[in-house]
Write a protein that holds these residues in place. Structure first.
Motif, mmCIF file in Angstrom:
data_model
loop_
_atom_site.group_PDB
_atom_site.id
_atom_site.type_symbol
_atom_site.label_atom_id
_atom_site.label_comp_id
_atom_site.label_asym_id
_atom_site.label_seq_id
_atom_site.Cartn_x
_atom_site.Cartn_y
_atom_site.Cartn_z
ATOM 1 N N GLU A 65 0.558 -1.302 0.007
ATOM 2 C CA GLU A 65 0.027 0.699 0.052
ATOM 3 C C GLU A 65 0.643 1.014 -0.218
ATOM 4 O OE1 GLU A 65 -2.271 -0.498 3.767
ATOM 5 O OE2 GLU A 65 -3.882 -1.677 2.015
ATOM 6 N N THR A 66 2.631 1.153 0.319
ATOM 7 C CA THR A 66 3.027 2.424 0.975
ATOM 8 C C THR A 66 3.749 2.513 -1.014
ATOM 9 O OG1 THR A 66 3.293 1.899 2.915
ATOM 10 C CG2 THR A 66 5.050 3.334 1.449
ATOM 11 N N ARG A 69 1.327 5.438 -2.666
ATOM 12 C CA ARG A 69 1.037 6.617 -2.335
ATOM 13 C C ARG A 69 2.717 7.556 -2.573
ATOM 14 N NH1 ARG A 69 -1.804 3.554 2.230
ATOM 15 N NH2 ARG A 69 0.685 3.753 3.367
ATOM 16 N N LYS A 70 3.116 6.978 -2.510
ATOM 17 C CA LYS A 70 4.667 6.752 -2.502
ATOM 18 C C LYS A 70 4.966 7.719 -4.546
ATOM 19 C CE LYS A 70 7.866 4.976 0.566
ATOM 20 N NZ LYS A 70 8.636 4.038 0.885
ATOM 21 N N CYS A 73 0.109 8.126 -6.135
ATOM 22 C CA CYS A 73 -1.300 7.383 -6.240
ATOM 23 C C CYS A 73 -2.133 7.311 -4.952
ATOM 24 C CB CYS A 73 -1.881 5.704 -6.495
ATOM 25 S SG CYS A 73 -3.159 4.798 -6.818
ATOM 26 N N SER A 74 -3.548 8.251 -5.284
ATOM 27 C CA SER A 74 -4.309 8.738 -3.852
ATOM 28 C C SER A 74 -5.209 6.818 -2.979
ATOM 29 C CB SER A 74 -5.095 9.692 -3.829
ATOM 30 O OG SER A 74 -6.186 9.851 -4.993
ATOM 31 N N SER A 75 -5.321 7.141 -4.379
ATOM 32 C CA SER A 75 -6.665 5.510 -4.196
ATOM 33 C C SER A 75 -6.352 3.817 -4.457
ATOM 34 C CB SER A 75 -7.903 5.968 -5.281
ATOM 35 O OG SER A 75 -7.431 5.588 -6.467
ATOM 36 N N ILE A 76 -6.613 3.327 -2.993
ATOM 37 C CA ILE A 76 -5.897 1.790 -3.855
ATOM 38 C C ILE A 76 -7.373 1.076 -3.481
ATOM 39 C CG2 ILE A 76 -4.111 0.224 -2.534
ATOM 40 C CD1 ILE A 76 -2.597 2.448 -1.278
#
Length: 81
Positions: A65-66, A69-70, A73-76
């Protein structure tokens, strides 16, 4: 071939689309997960490997999940047990 499939654990990382950006992100997530799993104790059986992976599920999930974000990408989408 059947013997190989009976003795491996498969990983599926699915991108949101076929876009180059999504495919690149998918590969980064895959690499992160494989790095985490590769650091686990070596196993002599599929069952032992599955136990080790299950024991590290939180770390694997966090790393997977990290990466998005790095990379902005704001949605997973999660399909991680």
């Amino acid at each position: 071939e059947d013997e190989i499939y009976e003795n491996v654990i498969r990983l599926h990382v699915i991108a949101d689309s076929d876009s180059d950006e999504d495919q690149s992100l998918k590969l980064l997530v895959r690499d992160s997960v494989l790095d985490t799993v590769s650091a686990l104790p070596k196993s002599n059986s599929k069952e032992s490997a599955a136990k080790n992976i299950a024991g590290a599920a939180g770390e694997i999930k966090e790393n997977a999940e990290t990466v998005p974000r790095k990379n902005g990408c704001s949605s997973i989408r999660r399909n991680i047990p």
